[in-house]
Design an enzyme around this catalytic site. Structure first.
Site: not given
Length: 313
Positions: A154, A175
């Site tokens: 992230d 991600d």
């Protein structure tokens, strides 16, 4: 250039006004040779609800702090003065595991509109094991030029609104480009640094928004071959397009889009268009955008919104 820089940093704001035509260009220097020793102190000095651009220059160095551009401070620019983006580093190590939550773990929070950053690095060096965001982008119409976003899981949260990232670098593990907002990455290097690979994107585009993430003429590489996914849908209507981008052998060519929880990748808006490189093979798991549709999926179309914003030119 060097002479002007030395003159400006050595003298007062009036010298900066003469050179740049602006009222004030504060200098941040970790070694005490500027007006401020932290980036946040310079931002705090910007008047609320300012109507003109305020450029804050940052000398080469490492600034371990949390930086927040408040929503009532638009038109802020952060510009590194080093010879490369790697020389001016804003870094911290907050994480979700540390109690900050994912969105709260950012090193830099961009909440003010019309923000700009150039020639610097935004990093979260927590490492692997938890979500740990480098930058949380919220304010509309932000532009990043020659900026390095460093993290693991992230790294870059495109939380909402519109953002333009050009000539930059983003790295991570899982991600590492994610969120509900709209972002165009132009001529930017994307690097999957984990040896076991993982998904680059986790988009959560709203169903009513045609534009999520666009990778335009970017370069995607990774630590290992056949391990990196183009993305997975954090929301059911996720929209991601890799367009005219060079995909290296790091791409898991047989299945480059994967599911996320109950969100199925085939129901999301995932596509590719005219990509090149050894990772750009075409098969039934790799939807290709048509020429006619691609005309509506340019960088300009992604960012125009209702106000006609065009940072691309």
């Amino acid at each position: 250039g060097a002479i002007i820089q030395e003159t400006c940093t050595a003298n007062t704001n009036k010298q900066w006004a003469f050179v740049t035509g602006t009222t004030e260009t504060p200098v941040v220097a970790a070694d005490g040779s500027g007006q401020y020793t932290t980036v946040q102190a310079a931002i705090d000095a910007v008047p609320a609800n300012n109507t003109t651009r305020r450029t804050i220059t940052i000398k080469a160095g490492t600034y371990r702090e949390i930086v927040t551009i408040p929503s009532n401070k638009p038109y802020v620019t952060l510009r590194g003065l080093g010879s490369s983006a790697a020389q001016t580093v804003i870094v911290n190590n907050h994480s979700s595991a540390g109690g900050y939550g994912t969105s709260g773990s950012a090193t830099v929070f961009v909440n003010g509109a019309d923000f700009a950053a150039s020639n610097l690095t935004i990093s979260n060096d927590y490492g692997e094991g938890s979500q740990a965001v480098a930058a949380n982008l919220g304010g509309d119409r932000s532009v990043f030029d020659n900026v390095r976003f460093l993290g693991a899981q992230d790294t870059l949260l495109v939380n909402n609104n519109r953002h333009y990232v050009r000539n930059s670098y983003v790295e991570g593990t899982v991600d590492f480009i994610f969120g509900s907002g709209t972002a165009v990455f132009n001529a930017t290097a994307i690097y999957q640094k984990r040896s076991t690979g993982g998904p680059i994107t986790a988009s959560r585009t709203d169903a009513a928004n045609p534009y999520g993430f666009l990778f335009y003429r970017c370069t995607v590489t990774g630590a290992t071959n056949n391990t990196t996914q183009l993305g997975r849908p954090w929301g059911p209507d996720a929209q991601v397009l890799y367009r005219e981008t060079t995909l290296s052998a790091t791409i898991a060519t047989a299945q480059p889009w994967i599911n996320m929880s109950s969100n199925v990748w085939t129901a999301a808006r995932f596509s590719e268009y005219r990509n090149t490189g050894s990772g750009a093979t075409v098969n039934s798991n790799r939807p290709q955008m048509s020429d006619s549709t691609a005309a509506d999926y340019t960088p300009q179309k992604y960012l125009a919104g209702s106000d006609g914003w065009n940072p691309v030119g």
